[in-house]
Design a protein around this motif. Structure first.
Motif, PDB file in Angstrom:
ATOM      1  N   THR A  58       0.836  -1.196   0.000  1.00 42.35           N
ATOM      2  CA  THR A  58       0.000   0.000   0.000  1.00 42.35           C
ATOM      3  C   THR A  58       0.873   1.249   0.000  1.00 42.35           C
ATOM      4  OG1 THR A  58      -0.110   0.157   2.405  1.00 42.35           O
ATOM      5  CG2 THR A  58      -1.777  -1.214   1.321  1.00 42.35           C
ATOM      6  N   ILE A  59       0.226   2.415  -0.130  1.00 42.11           N
ATOM      7  CA  ILE A  59       0.982   3.665  -0.117  1.00 42.11           C
ATOM      8  C   ILE A  59       1.585   3.941   1.249  1.00 42.11           C
ATOM      9  CG2 ILE A  59      -0.222   4.738  -2.040  1.00 42.11           C
ATOM     10  CD1 ILE A  59      -1.999   6.176  -0.052  1.00 42.11           C
ATOM     11  N   HIS A  63       2.437  -4.393   3.676  1.00 33.08           N
ATOM     12  CA  HIS A  63       2.461  -5.533   2.759  1.00 33.08           C
ATOM     13  C   HIS A  63       1.327  -6.483   3.125  1.00 33.08           C
ATOM     14  CE1 HIS A  63       6.601  -4.854   1.087  1.00 33.08           C
ATOM     15  NE2 HIS A  63       6.550  -3.991   2.080  1.00 33.08           N
ATOM     16  N   GLY A  64       0.642  -7.000   2.109  1.00 33.73           N
ATOM     17  CA  GLY A  64      -0.449  -7.928   2.364  1.00 33.73           C
ATOM     18  C   GLY A  64      -0.824  -8.690   1.111  1.00 33.73           C
ATOM     19  N   VAL A  65      -1.771  -9.603   1.280  1.00 35.89           N
ATOM     20  CA  VAL A  65      -2.277 -10.432   0.195  1.00 35.89           C
ATOM     21  C   VAL A  65      -3.740 -10.075  -0.013  1.00 35.89           C
ATOM     22  CG1 VAL A  65      -2.684 -12.800  -0.567  1.00 35.89           C
ATOM     23  CG2 VAL A  65      -0.696 -12.284   0.834  1.00 35.89           C
ATOM     24  N   ASP A  79      -5.174  -9.356   3.499  1.00 37.01           N
ATOM     25  CA  ASP A  79      -4.849 -10.268   4.587  1.00 37.01           C
ATOM     26  C   ASP A  79      -3.400  -9.999   4.974  1.00 37.01           C
ATOM     27  OD1 ASP A  79      -4.461 -12.314   6.370  1.00 37.01           O
ATOM     28  OD2 ASP A  79      -4.592 -13.918   4.879  1.00 37.01           O
ATOM     29  N   CYS A  80      -3.208  -9.430   6.155  1.00 29.28           N
ATOM     30  CA  CYS A  80      -1.870  -9.116   6.651  1.00 29.28           C
ATOM     31  C   CYS A  80      -1.590 -10.012   7.852  1.00 29.28           C
ATOM     32  CB  CYS A  80      -1.769  -7.646   7.023  1.00 29.28           C
ATOM     33  SG  CYS A  80      -2.173  -6.532   5.684  1.00 29.28           S
ATOM     34  N   LEU A  89      -9.129   1.239  -3.124  1.00 29.17           N
ATOM     35  CA  LEU A  89      -8.313   0.688  -4.215  1.00 29.17           C
ATOM     36  C   LEU A  89      -7.150   1.601  -4.572  1.00 29.17           C
ATOM     37  CD1 LEU A  89     -10.747  -1.010  -6.749  1.00 29.17           C
ATOM     38  CD2 LEU A  89      -8.734  -2.005  -5.700  1.00 29.17           C
ATOM     39  N   ARG A  90      -7.334   2.909  -4.413  1.00 34.92           N
ATOM     40  CA  ARG A  90      -6.256   3.843  -4.747  1.00 34.92           C
ATOM     41  C   ARG A  90      -5.095   3.741  -3.771  1.00 34.92           C
ATOM     42  NH1 ARG A  90      -9.259   9.300  -4.803  1.00 34.92           N
ATOM     43  NH2 ARG A  90     -10.386   8.195  -3.178  1.00 34.92           N
ATOM     44  N   ALA A  91      -5.269   3.053  -2.650  1.00 27.76           N
ATOM     45  CA  ALA A  91      -4.201   2.908  -1.669  1.00 27.76           C
ATOM     46  C   ALA A  91      -3.176   1.858  -2.083  1.00 27.76           C
ATOM     47  CB  ALA A  91      -4.781   2.539  -0.308  1.00 27.76           C
ATOM     48  N   ILE A  92      -3.450   1.070  -3.095  1.00 31.83           N
ATOM     49  CA  ILE A  92      -2.502   0.059  -3.562  1.00 31.83           C
ATOM     50  C   ILE A  92      -1.412   0.760  -4.362  1.00 31.83           C
ATOM     51  CG2 ILE A  92      -2.173  -2.042  -4.917  1.00 31.83           C
ATOM     52  CD1 ILE A  92      -3.893  -2.410  -2.413  1.00 31.83           C
TER      53      ILE A  92
END
Length: 144
Positions: A58-59, A63-65, A79-80, A89-92
């Motif tokens: 993410t911004i 880290h996650g799935v 899922d972290c 969605l814009r946070a990816i």
């Protein structure tokens, strides 16, 4: 006569000023705006290809799935390590690893090949152990 020269010089400087202004705007477009537009296009393509199981950052550098993507609300559930967080969605920021494509037929063939390859190796090990045992038995018989 001198008045005409001053007026002509003033008219020439206006053209020169407008030319420099146009050159400056073109330079700004090619050095700043165009690369930014290319980067935004690449990010939109990446976002359209997101799917469940992708490893993302993410911004905020979390880290996650991806566990779920909600297109109507424009959110994604990550899922972290067992903690489920919902983000816009814009946070990816980026995708670090794509989810593996589910291919069943070649995977089944690969596992059966691996099993058949492992079996002769085990039987070869058993054969060498039997040979060693028989050699030891022969040596005992010779000493008696």
């Amino acid at each position: 006569m001198f008045d005409n020269f001053v007026i002509a010089a003033a008219g020439g400087s206006q053209v020169y000023t407008i030319g420099i202004l146009v050159l400056f705007l073109a330079l700004m477009y090619f050095l700043m705006l165009r690369p930014q537009q290319k980067q935004q296009k690449k990010h939109r393509e990446m976002m359209s290809q997101l799917k469940k199981g992708d490893h993302v950052v993410t911004i905020g550098r979390l880290h996650g799935v991806i566990d779920e993507i909600n297109e109507t609300d424009k959110t994604v559930t990550l899922d972290c390590d067992g903690i489920y967080l919902v983000f816009d969605l814009r946070a990816i920021s980026s995708v670090t690893a794509q989810a593996p494509a589910a291919v069943t037929a070649p995977a089944a063939a690969a596992t059966s090949e691996a099993a058949s390859d492992a079996q002769p190796a085990e039987s070869a090990a058993d054969d060498s152990a039997d040979t060693a045992d028989s050699a030891a038995d022969d040596a005992k018989d010779d000493t008696k």
